[in-house]
Design a protein around this motif. Sequence first.
Motif, PDB file in Angstrom:
ATOM      1  N   GLY A 182     -55.510  41.674  -6.590  1.00 27.72           N
ATOM      2  CA  GLY A 182     -55.053  42.885  -5.938  1.00 27.72           C
ATOM      3  C   GLY A 182     -53.814  42.670  -5.092  1.00 27.72           C
ATOM      4  O   GLY A 182     -53.009  43.585  -4.916  1.00 27.72           O
ATOM      5  N   ILE A 183     -53.608  41.454  -4.591  1.00 26.16           N
ATOM      6  CA  ILE A 183     -52.489  41.212  -3.691  1.00 26.16           C
ATOM      7  C   ILE A 183     -51.147  41.374  -4.385  1.00 26.16           C
ATOM      8  O   ILE A 183     -50.122  41.623  -3.745  1.00 26.16           O
ATOM      9  N   ILE A 184     -51.112  41.273  -5.705  1.00 24.19           N
ATOM     10  CA  ILE A 184     -49.841  41.392  -6.415  1.00 24.19           C
ATOM     11  C   ILE A 184     -49.307  42.817  -6.374  1.00 24.19           C
ATOM     12  O   ILE A 184     -48.136  43.050  -6.657  1.00 24.19           O
ATOM     13  N   GLU A 185     -50.140  43.780  -5.990  1.00 23.58           N
ATOM     14  CA  GLU A 185     -49.689  45.165  -5.948  1.00 23.58           C
ATOM     15  C   GLU A 185     -48.925  45.510  -4.681  1.00 23.58           C
ATOM     16  O   GLU A 185     -48.295  46.565  -4.617  1.00 23.58           O
ATOM     17  N   ILE A 186     -48.972  44.667  -3.655  1.00 25.03           N
ATOM     18  CA  ILE A 186     -48.442  45.088  -2.360  1.00 25.03           C
ATOM     19  C   ILE A 186     -47.075  44.532  -1.969  1.00 25.03           C
ATOM     20  O   ILE A 186     -46.435  45.118  -1.107  1.00 25.03           O
ATOM     21  N   PRO A 187     -46.579  43.418  -2.523  1.00 25.49           N
ATOM     22  CA  PRO A 187     -45.320  42.908  -1.975  1.00 25.49           C
ATOM     23  C   PRO A 187     -44.112  43.769  -2.323  1.00 25.49           C
ATOM     24  O   PRO A 187     -44.003  44.294  -3.430  1.00 25.49           O
ATOM     25  N   ASP A 188     -43.209  43.895  -1.335  1.00 26.48           N
ATOM     26  CA  ASP A 188     -41.920  44.538  -1.549  1.00 26.48           C
ATOM     27  C   ASP A 188     -40.832  43.497  -1.747  1.00 26.48           C
ATOM     28  O   ASP A 188     -39.793  43.767  -2.359  1.00 26.48           O
ATOM     29  N   VAL A 189     -41.074  42.309  -1.211  1.00 23.84           N
ATOM     30  CA  VAL A 189     -40.190  41.159  -1.376  1.00 23.84           C
ATOM     31  C   VAL A 189     -41.099  39.943  -1.535  1.00 23.84           C
ATOM     32  O   VAL A 189     -42.158  39.880  -0.906  1.00 23.84           O
ATOM     33  N   ALA A 190     -40.703  39.000  -2.366  1.00 23.81           N
ATOM     34  CA  ALA A 190     -41.491  37.781  -2.549  1.00 23.81           C
ATOM     35  C   ALA A 190     -40.588  36.567  -2.360  1.00 23.81           C
ATOM     36  O   ALA A 190     -39.392  36.610  -2.676  1.00 23.81           O
ATOM     37  N   VAL A 191     -41.166  35.503  -1.841  1.00 20.75           N
ATOM     38  CA  VAL A 191     -40.387  34.291  -1.631  1.00 20.75           C
ATOM     39  C   VAL A 191     -41.225  33.064  -1.975  1.00 20.75           C
ATOM     40  O   VAL A 191     -42.417  33.006  -1.667  1.00 20.75           O
ATOM     41  N   VAL A 192     -40.605  32.123  -2.654  1.00 19.25           N
ATOM     42  CA  VAL A 192     -41.197  30.812  -2.893  1.00 19.25           C
ATOM     43  C   VAL A 192     -40.728  29.901  -1.771  1.00 19.25           C
ATOM     44  O   VAL A 192     -39.518  29.711  -1.578  1.00 19.25           O
ATOM     45  N   THR A 193     -41.660  29.387  -0.990  1.00 20.94           N
ATOM     46  CA  THR A 193     -41.302  28.509   0.124  1.00 20.94           C
ATOM     47  C   THR A 193     -41.084  27.088  -0.388  1.00 20.94           C
ATOM     48  O   THR A 193     -41.378  26.768  -1.545  1.00 20.94           O
ATOM     49  N   LYS A 194     -40.539  26.254   0.489  1.00 20.59           N
ATOM     50  CA  LYS A 194     -40.311  24.833   0.169  1.00 20.59           C
ATOM     51  C   LYS A 194     -39.477  24.703  -1.099  1.00 20.59           C
ATOM     52  O   LYS A 194     -39.803  23.927  -2.011  1.00 20.59           O
ATOM     53  N   ALA A 195     -38.405  25.494  -1.142  1.00 23.20           N
ATOM     54  CA  ALA A 195     -37.546  25.512  -2.331  1.00 23.20           C
ATOM     55  C   ALA A 195     -36.878  24.178  -2.598  1.00 23.20           C
ATOM     56  O   ALA A 195     -36.395  23.930  -3.717  1.00 23.20           O
ATOM     57  N   ASP A 196     -36.851  23.295  -1.602  1.00 23.61           N
ATOM     58  CA  ASP A 196     -36.237  21.989  -1.792  1.00 23.61           C
ATOM     59  C   ASP A 196     -37.087  21.067  -2.665  1.00 23.61           C
ATOM     60  O   ASP A 196     -36.673  19.929  -2.936  1.00 23.61           O
ATOM     61  N   LEU A 197     -38.229  21.533  -3.139  1.00 22.81           N
ATOM     62  CA  LEU A 197     -39.061  20.730  -4.040  1.00 22.81           C
ATOM     63  C   LEU A 197     -38.580  20.781  -5.488  1.00 22.81           C
ATOM     64  O   LEU A 197     -39.209  20.212  -6.371  1.00 22.81           O
ATOM     65  N   GLY A 198     -37.514  21.509  -5.734  1.00 22.17           N
ATOM     66  CA  GLY A 198     -36.854  21.450  -7.025  1.00 22.17           C
ATOM     67  C   GLY A 198     -37.615  22.091  -8.162  1.00 22.17           C
ATOM     68  O   GLY A 198     -37.869  23.302  -8.167  1.00 22.17           O
ATOM     69  N   LEU A 199     -38.013  21.293  -9.158  1.00 24.60           N
ATOM     70  CA  LEU A 199     -38.636  21.815 -10.370  1.00 24.60           C
ATOM     71  C   LEU A 199     -39.933  22.558 -10.080  1.00 24.60           C
ATOM     72  O   LEU A 199     -40.230  23.574 -10.705  1.00 24.60           O
ATOM     73  N   LEU A 200     -40.711  22.041  -9.129  1.00 21.36           N
ATOM     74  CA  LEU A 200     -41.954  22.729  -8.780  1.00 21.36           C
ATOM     75  C   LEU A 200     -41.670  24.126  -8.234  1.00 21.36           C
ATOM     76  O   LEU A 200     -42.366  25.088  -8.559  1.00 21.36           O
ATOM     77  N   ALA A 201     -40.623  24.244  -7.412  1.00 24.37           N
ATOM     78  CA  ALA A 201     -40.263  25.542  -6.865  1.00 24.37           C
ATOM     79  C   ALA A 201     -39.753  26.478  -7.957  1.00 24.37           C
ATOM     80  O   ALA A 201     -40.075  27.677  -7.968  1.00 24.37           O
ATOM     81  N   SER A 202     -38.986  25.960  -8.878  1.00 13.78           N
ATOM     82  CA  SER A 202     -38.472  26.785  -9.980  1.00 13.78           C
ATOM     83  C   SER A 202     -39.616  27.294 -10.849  1.00 13.78           C
ATOM     84  O   SER A 202     -39.616  28.461 -11.276  1.00 13.78           O
ATOM     85  N   ARG A 203     -40.607  26.449 -11.077  1.00  9.09           N
ATOM     86  CA  ARG A 203     -41.752  26.873 -11.885  1.00  9.09           C
ATOM     87  C   ARG A 203     -42.555  27.955 -11.161  1.00  9.09           C
ATOM     88  O   ARG A 203     -42.962  28.962 -11.764  1.00  9.09           O
ATOM     89  N   ALA A 204     -42.763  27.768  -9.853  1.00  6.64           N
ATOM     90  CA  ALA A 204     -43.502  28.780  -9.081  1.00  6.64           C
ATOM     91  C   ALA A 204     -42.765  30.113  -9.106  1.00  6.64           C
ATOM     92  O   ALA A 204     -43.384  31.173  -9.195  1.00  6.64           O
ATOM     93  N   ARG A 205     -41.442  30.070  -9.050  1.00  5.97           N
ATOM     94  CA  ARG A 205     -40.656  31.297  -9.075  1.00  5.97           C
ATOM     95  C   ARG A 205     -40.800  32.018 -10.411  1.00  5.97           C
ATOM     96  O   ARG A 205     -40.950  33.241 -10.460  1.00  5.97           O
TER      97      ARG A 205
END
Length: 315
Positions: A182-205
């Motif tokens: 249900g939480i996917i219905e509410i965000p107006d903006v989304a952010v992947v934190t710890k973007a300096d983790l590189g490939l892991l951050a790109s995959r999460a995005r």
Amino acid sequence: MSGSSDALDALRTGGKPALARALAALEAQIDAPATLALLDAAWAAPRAHVIGITGPPGVGKSTLLSALARYWRQAARSVGIVAVDPSSRRSGGALLGDRTRLELDPEDKGLFFRSMAARDRLGGIASLTAGAVALMRALYDIVVVETVGVGQSETEVADVVDTVLLAVQPGSGDSLQYIKAGIIEIPDVAVVTKADLGLLASRARRELEAALSLQTGGQGGWRPPILAAAAATGQGIAELVDALDRHRAQLETTGGFAAHRAARAERWLAATLRHEHGRHGLEWARRCRPDLLGDARRSPFRRLAELEAALGAAC
């Protein structure tokens, strides 16, 4: 109304000590006449853009909030923060208290922080969060509500803010779960934190993009932008602030800001009534006092107090 306006003016000129006293009175007895009058006046005089930061435990919401607050303060924008914390089993108060892990300057007069215990509320916010937000919304440029680390169905923050920011961390697997949550219905903006983790951050995005693609679109066809940020280095913070500002501008330019806030207030009122009095209490209110539901001209706090009084008299 002049008395409540005078009280709001006193709150504005009294600085952080006056706001702290008002919030203490709110927590002690929200339906006290003076408190309700102040809430009415504050509700009628909104100033701030209210942002909710939510996401799973350990995602780095507090670190991200510290970085955002520093950015806003450098831009001379005043900031009020309500952080909802887990409750102490012994005292019932907030476990983290003054939230020392937030890197904030306690001497900064343009920055106010308040921690609130979730107590028995399971939706990611506390019972009194909406009242605290209403007061702070009349005083600051930005008000932020940081939720307790939430799971898939704890979405009540959407009922008390203008813009919901969902934070996801790389490598947690949480983003895959959001596709069916249900939480996917509410965000107006989304952010992947710890973007300096590189490939892991790109995959999460990419996973978050797939999950959010199921949204039907918000006010005016708004589609949640998905960003990446590393709060420790400041990477992506300016872009994140810009996205939050663009969402507010979208609400304002489409003429939906007032309607957006009114709809969310009605959902908060119904959810609070259900929480306090159960499904039957909410059904009674809809059947017997529909005049107190859906009346956007009056603050939801005043109407809730009147509904609870009517319910008590009916019993």
